[in-house]
Design an enzyme around this catalytic site. Structure first.
Site, mmCIF file in Angstrom:
data_model
loop_
_atom_site.group_PDB
_atom_site.id
_atom_site.type_symbol
_atom_site.label_atom_id
_atom_site.label_comp_id
_atom_site.label_asym_id
_atom_site.label_seq_id
_atom_site.Cartn_x
_atom_site.Cartn_y
_atom_site.Cartn_z
ATOM 1 N N ILE A 179 -44.944 38.822 -3.585
ATOM 2 C CA ILE A 179 -45.034 39.409 -5.441
ATOM 3 C C ILE A 179 -45.341 38.271 -6.070
ATOM 4 O O ILE A 179 -45.869 38.488 -7.124
ATOM 5 C CB ILE A 179 -43.522 39.619 -4.985
ATOM 6 C CG1 ILE A 179 -43.329 41.156 -3.634
ATOM 7 C CG2 ILE A 179 -42.700 40.712 -6.450
ATOM 8 C CD1 ILE A 179 -42.006 41.250 -3.462
ATOM 9 N N LYS B 121 -50.803 26.239 0.892
ATOM 10 C CA LYS B 121 -51.061 27.605 0.367
ATOM 11 C C LYS B 121 -50.464 27.652 -1.552
ATOM 12 O O LYS B 121 -51.729 27.985 -2.554
ATOM 13 C CB LYS B 121 -50.007 28.797 0.323
ATOM 14 C CG LYS B 121 -49.877 29.033 1.983
ATOM 15 C CD LYS B 121 -48.849 29.295 2.585
ATOM 16 C CE LYS B 121 -48.487 30.367 3.935
ATOM 17 N NZ LYS B 121 -47.365 30.629 4.184
ATOM 18 N N ASP C 73 -38.347 22.641 -0.448
ATOM 19 C CA ASP C 73 -37.767 23.848 0.642
ATOM 20 C C ASP C 73 -36.597 24.205 0.104
ATOM 21 O O ASP C 73 -35.695 23.261 0.256
ATOM 22 C CB ASP C 73 -38.301 23.215 1.914
ATOM 23 C CG ASP C 73 -37.640 24.062 3.378
ATOM 24 O OD1 ASP C 73 -37.363 24.818 3.274
ATOM 25 O OD2 ASP C 73 -38.183 23.812 4.707
ATOM 26 N N ASN D 86 -37.678 34.174 -6.390
ATOM 27 C CA ASN D 86 -38.494 34.975 -6.308
ATOM 28 C C ASN D 86 -38.199 34.624 -4.322
ATOM 29 O O ASN D 86 -38.490 36.221 -3.298
ATOM 30 C CB ASN D 86 -40.057 35.392 -6.287
ATOM 31 C CG ASN D 86 -40.864 35.554 -5.435
ATOM 32 O OD1 ASN D 86 -40.687 37.261 -5.623
ATOM 33 N ND2 ASN D 86 -41.635 35.036 -5.045
ATOM 34 N N TYR E 254 -30.429 39.921 6.558
ATOM 35 C CA TYR E 254 -30.869 39.135 5.578
ATOM 36 C C TYR E 254 -29.817 40.723 4.421
ATOM 37 O O TYR E 254 -30.115 40.648 3.572
ATOM 38 C CB TYR E 254 -31.887 40.109 5.720
ATOM 39 C CG TYR E 254 -33.379 40.320 4.857
ATOM 40 C CD1 TYR E 254 -33.961 39.520 4.237
ATOM 41 C CD2 TYR E 254 -33.246 42.020 4.139
ATOM 42 C CE1 TYR E 254 -34.616 39.797 2.910
ATOM 43 C CE2 TYR E 254 -33.900 42.245 2.865
ATOM 44 C CZ TYR E 254 -34.775 41.231 2.113
ATOM 45 O OH TYR E 254 -36.004 41.330 1.489
ATOM 46 N N LYS F 153 -29.002 39.328 0.199
ATOM 47 C CA LYS F 153 -29.548 39.687 -0.586
ATOM 48 C C LYS F 153 -28.275 40.380 -1.598
ATOM 49 O O LYS F 153 -28.100 40.409 -2.817
ATOM 50 C CB LYS F 153 -30.494 41.039 -0.826
ATOM 51 C CG LYS F 153 -31.420 40.735 0.766
ATOM 52 C CD LYS F 153 -32.334 39.981 -1.009
ATOM 53 C CE LYS F 153 -33.901 39.255 -0.107
ATOM 54 N NZ LYS F 153 -34.434 37.925 -1.391
#
Length: 334
Positions: free
Chosen positions: A44, A68, A93, A120, A210, A214
């Site tokens: 994304i 990357k 990091d 993000n 997880y 969030k």
């Protein structure tokens, strides 16, 4: 609203989706603006980076991997040769709190403004026992503590930039998920005592950890709005949608197969994030709002509303407590 109604609402907001309403066709040049996008070299984030760089933004892609990042920067420059913006790599990091302040110092030595910070980057379902450099559960560290520290270290430059712009244009965006409704313990965040102070509870299964991470991001968006509204910094949290991305890199073949039927192309998630960070529909009056796919104002469940409300207003005070817990974890790295 009961738990069943909350799940129905979440299902509708995640699976019965309108056409994206705010895309690269709905705004003009971003020349002169500066954005930091964590995790912007894949998934994304990379799709959003294409939109922003094509619109002439100065863009810092923050992450761990120089390799990357170099590949993504080459891709962006090749795809948009006429952009008058800049795209740079900012090495940090999020799972190592010692890396974040040096990255912010590097950024501040180069730039005197920051218009939008998009938190993000994240990790989902890492192998059991995965921990951060400081020994915290990896999802909690990467998705919550790291972004909190990064945001607080950038608070000064966000405030200065907000003083030069119309209210509502300087934003901090926090990545939520459908996991807020489906995976977190009762759509909430719980805490546990450790030597030296409280932390976000660890020891849940990978889906629970997880989902709770969030939930924490949504709470930080709400509490950040309360604390920063007077300085015209707008906080927005978002559920980007169910998407093909590197988040599934730790999923088993069975989990990936089960997810594949409900996943959308990553560019749709980029439109959700674009709406959260740049849509004029979001004003100062909407500070702390929650954006759902593919760019619409949504709601989270009533249990979260009560838990985030401050105690003096009849709530549980969880968002305020989470802020203090994150401060306790990260203050030694400020």
């Amino acid at each position: 609203m009961g738990q069943r109604s909350s799940l129905v609402l979440s299902f509708r907001q995640t699976f019965f989706l309108p056409t994206p309403s705010f895309t690269e066709r709905e705004f003009g040049s971003l020349e002169g603006t500066v954005t930091i996008l964590t995790g912007g070299y894949a998934g994304i984030g990379l799709q959003l980076a294409h939109i922003l760089y094509a619109a002439n933004a100065t863009l810092y892609i923050a992450g761990r991997s120089q390799e990357k990042a170099n590949k993504a920067l080459d891709e962006l420059r090749s795809a948009h040769p006429h952009s008058t913006g800049r795209v740079e790599f900012l090495q940090l990091d999020l799972a190592d709190l010692t890396s974040i302040k040096p990255a912010v110092q590097t950024f501040l030595a180069r730039e005197d403004r920051l218009d939008v910070l998009v938190n993000n980057a994240g990790v989902m379902w890492p192998p059991p026992g995965s921990v951060s450099a400081q020994g915290y559960e990896l999802q909690t560290a990467t998705n919550v503590y790291g972004p909190f520290l990064l945001t607080r270290l950038l608070r000064g430059v966000l405030e200065r930039t907000a003083g030069e712009k119309d209210g509502g244009e300087v934003r901090v965006c926090w990545a939520g998920s459908i996991g807020v409704e489906l995976a977190a313990p009762r759509g909430n965040v719980v805490f546990e005592a450790r030597e030296g102070g409280e932390v976000i509870q660890e020891g849940l299964d990978k889906m629970g950890m997880y989902g709770m991470s969030k939930c924490a991001n949504v709470m930080l968006g709400v509490e950040g709005a309360r604390r920063d509204a007077a300085d015209d910094i707008v906080h927005v949290s978002f559920n980007p949608g169910n998407l093909y991305s590197e988040l599934q890199r730790h999923a088993s073949w069975f989990e990936y197969f089960a997810l594949k039927a409900i996943l959308y192309p990553t560019k749709f998630g980029a439109y959700t994030e674009l709406f959260a960070g740049w849509s004029p529909e979001i004003t100062k009056a909407m500070n702390g709002c929650y954006v759902v796919p593919w760019g619409q104002i949504g709601t989270y469940n009533v249990g979260m509303e009560r838990s985030m409300m401050r105690k003096e207003d009849g709530g549980e005070g969880k968002a305020e407590k989470l802020w203090e817990v994150c401060w306790g974890v990260t203050r030694g790295f400020m």
